[in-house]
Design a protein around this motif. Sequence first.
Motif, short mmCIF file in Angstrom:
data_model
loop_
_atom_site.label_atom_id
_atom_site.label_comp_id
_atom_site.label_asym_id
_atom_site.label_seq_id
_atom_site.Cartn_x
_atom_site.Cartn_y
_atom_site.Cartn_z
N ILE B 97 0.86 -1.19 0.00
CA ILE B 97 0.00 0.00 0.00
C ILE B 97 0.90 1.23 0.00
N PHE B 98 0.64 2.14 -0.93
CA PHE B 98 1.54 3.28 -1.13
C PHE B 98 0.97 4.56 -0.53
N ALA B 164 -8.58 -1.94 -0.21
CA ALA B 164 -9.50 -3.00 -0.67
C ALA B 164 -8.85 -3.81 -1.79
N ARG B 165 -8.18 -3.12 -2.71
CA ARG B 165 -7.50 -3.81 -3.80
C ARG B 165 -6.45 -4.76 -3.24
N ALA B 166 -5.68 -4.28 -2.25
CA ALA B 166 -4.64 -5.12 -1.65
C ALA B 166 -5.26 -6.32 -0.93
N LEU B 167 -6.43 -6.12 -0.32
CA LEU B 167 -7.06 -7.19 0.46
C LEU B 167 -7.71 -8.26 -0.43
N ALA B 168 -7.87 -7.95 -1.72
CA ALA B 168 -8.54 -8.89 -2.63
C ALA B 168 -7.87 -10.26 -2.61
N CYS B 169 -6.54 -10.28 -2.44
CA CYS B 169 -5.81 -11.55 -2.44
C CYS B 169 -5.75 -12.17 -1.05
N ASP B 170 -6.46 -11.60 -0.09
CA ASP B 170 -6.42 -12.06 1.29
C ASP B 170 -4.99 -12.23 1.79
N PRO B 171 -4.20 -11.15 1.74
CA PRO B 171 -2.78 -11.25 2.07
C PRO B 171 -2.54 -11.49 3.56
N SER B 172 -1.41 -12.13 3.88
CA SER B 172 -1.06 -12.25 5.29
C SER B 172 -0.15 -11.12 5.73
N VAL B 173 0.49 -10.46 4.76
CA VAL B 173 1.37 -9.35 5.12
C VAL B 173 1.00 -8.13 4.27
N LEU B 174 0.88 -6.97 4.92
CA LEU B 174 0.68 -5.72 4.19
C LEU B 174 1.91 -4.85 4.41
N LEU B 175 2.52 -4.43 3.30
CA LEU B 175 3.65 -3.52 3.38
C LEU B 175 3.12 -2.13 3.08
N CYS B 176 3.22 -1.23 4.05
CA CYS B 176 2.61 0.09 3.90
C CYS B 176 3.70 1.16 3.86
N ASP B 177 3.73 1.91 2.77
CA ASP B 177 4.74 2.95 2.63
C ASP B 177 4.09 4.32 2.82
N GLU B 178 4.23 4.90 4.00
CA GLU B 178 3.63 6.19 4.34
C GLU B 178 2.15 6.24 3.93
N PRO B 179 1.34 5.26 4.35
CA PRO B 179 -0.03 5.17 3.82
C PRO B 179 -0.95 6.30 4.27
N THR B 180 -0.56 7.05 5.30
CA THR B 180 -1.46 8.10 5.77
C THR B 180 -0.84 9.49 5.65
N SER B 181 0.37 9.57 5.09
CA SER B 181 1.07 10.86 5.11
C SER B 181 0.41 11.92 4.24
N ALA B 182 -0.34 11.48 3.21
CA ALA B 182 -0.97 12.45 2.33
C ALA B 182 -2.38 12.81 2.81
N ALA B 204 -0.12 -9.38 9.26
CA ALA B 204 1.11 -8.71 9.71
C ALA B 204 1.34 -7.47 8.87
N PHE B 205 1.98 -6.47 9.45
CA PHE B 205 2.27 -5.22 8.75
C PHE B 205 3.74 -4.86 8.87
N ILE B 206 4.30 -4.37 7.78
CA ILE B 206 5.51 -3.56 7.91
C ILE B 206 5.08 -2.17 7.51
N PHE B 207 5.20 -1.24 8.45
CA PHE B 207 4.59 0.07 8.31
C PHE B 207 5.69 1.13 8.31
N VAL B 208 5.93 1.71 7.15
CA VAL B 208 6.98 2.70 7.00
C VAL B 208 6.39 4.10 7.13
N THR B 209 6.97 4.93 7.98
CA THR B 209 6.50 6.30 8.09
C THR B 209 7.59 7.16 8.72
N HIS B 210 7.45 8.47 8.59
CA HIS B 210 8.38 9.33 9.31
C HIS B 210 7.71 9.86 10.58
#
Lengths: 337, 281
Positions: B97-98, B164-182, B204-210
């Motif tokens: 998720i970008f 929702a698009r990312a969840l379509a595949c029922d992922p076990s890991v979500l990689l989020c790159d500054e998903p709320t910064s904008a 599980a999440f890897i959540f990148v943010t500043h």
Amino acid sequence: MTAQEIISAAAPTAPLLSVRDLSVRAGALPLVHEISFDLEPGTMTALVGESGSGKSLTAQAILGLLNREVYAVAGTAMTFQGQALGFDGQSRPRGFHGELTGYVMQDPSSALDPTMTVGRQIAEMFVVHRGMDRRSALGEAARMLDRVRIPDAGARIDDYPHQFSGGMKQRVLIAMAVALSPRLLVADEPTTALDVTVQADILALIDDLRREMQMAVLIITHDFGVVYQCADRVMVMYAGKLVEGGATLQITESGRHPYTRGLIASIPDLDDLDRPVVAIPGQPPRPERSWDGSCAFQPRCSFKAPRCAAEAPEMETLGGGALVRCFEWRRVEESPS
Amino acid sequence: MTAVLAVEHLNFGYPIGGLISGTGVAVKALDDVSLSVEPGRVLGIVGESGSGKSTLLRTIVGLNRGYTGTIRYRGEAVDHAARPARRAAFVAGVQMIFQDPGGSLNPFKTIRRTLSAALARSPSPRAGAEELEALLHQVGMNASALDRRPSEFSGGQLQRLAIARALACDPSVLLCDEPTSALDVSIQAQILDLFGRLKREGRAFIFVTHNLGVLGHIADTIAVMHRGRVVEVGPARELIATPQQAYTAALIAASPRLKHRGALLEHARRRLAPTPAEAAS
């Protein structure tokens, strides 16, 4: 709105900028509704609100920067250093842009000319407004770059914008905006695109310039942390109207408008990790009829009363220069923040 | 609990200069990075621009080739050079998720087409009206979104649709790159709520943010990155309360908070003030 219903510090000094009932429309769409406030010299005022609430439009309307073919600006009075400013953006005193006011835009990369050295872009301020020759203007440019803490400024004036990082470009914009020691600096989200350490540097820089030059600063931001740390006064906008105004501590610690409370509750607070982050439900309204016969915030409001859907609240003036536009502000004030 | 996703001694360099001749030296974007995340946990990664935090996510999903080290998904090493069919479990199971949700939604396609296509690629393809609605429901939206295009939504709604698009595949890991910064803070809080729910479902999440405040609220573990290296990693609250590295402490001091008014500017001034030696020269 009466003359008392203005956002003004209790200071006895004459306001630098005074705005009454400023409105902006795009065609039939009302975007900014009857905004009134004063800015005092040497103070920093924050304009806070969500995207689309009209913060930038308000700033640009004051500076006379809005495209008149798109936007219609109106109001009852606007003065700068006691001198009347027209709402059409045309009648600005000589040197208004640059000498009296400085403007820092949000996106530093698009505000600089990529084909011109950074030094020349700053020097242009001195050439155009002060009639300096290019050589001494470049000397002044280097002095300004040094002042905004660009290391090795004398050498960096020959660099092009792409050779500067985002934070350094933002400093260049600030250098240009304050080059001629303006009385008012308008900074539109000046740190939103920057890393936190650079943000802190830029805010400290703006604060230093404010003290040194007794400059008034109008800072547009959506970050209440920034507001709390830097601003003397806060104005909160929602759907084109001011909904609350007052001294920073009063607003952040005991805000009286449910929207202000909501904004603060939605901040993930580093000092209180046990406090849940509470979202404001829903979306901001579309501008067409947002304040027509009801409060524009009531669909999202947890303090909503029947009256809120039946009429639009007026701004009320409270003690200490505080203002609030909410029927239920007493209930909000009494609820723990 | 065993890690659902792990990286071991990951190294990656972007070539600088001589891109065409291939003689350029590489600038080290990831320098011996080892991290892991368990199901239902959030690994937060904080750092400044250029610290390598986005590069790490891009390398994990296979957007950066030429890395060294191992990426493990459910214990097995991922081979990004393998044929897509052999990586299908990883591709479906690890979704990204970008910051700019528009980037993961085709502006010309209706939400129905975008989500149907994502569902069709999932391990158990099913893209009926029921599945589409269920997917939107998961992100707090409803079927009225289906026949609209991305331009008709606000930033917060777009980010929900990208999720929702990312969840379509029922992922076990979500990689989020500054998903709320904008997003505006009030909308950011809505999206963080949504992530909290997905976390409780065991993702599980890897959540990148500043934004350390965001990580303080959502992350279980925080890793601090600086110049491609992990300089500090620890339980989120401990790391914020008692940072061990000066760099972590500097990031915390520079975060605008709703306490100690004026401390932010004071700290910046102290940091920027010349040292006694500099002042004397």
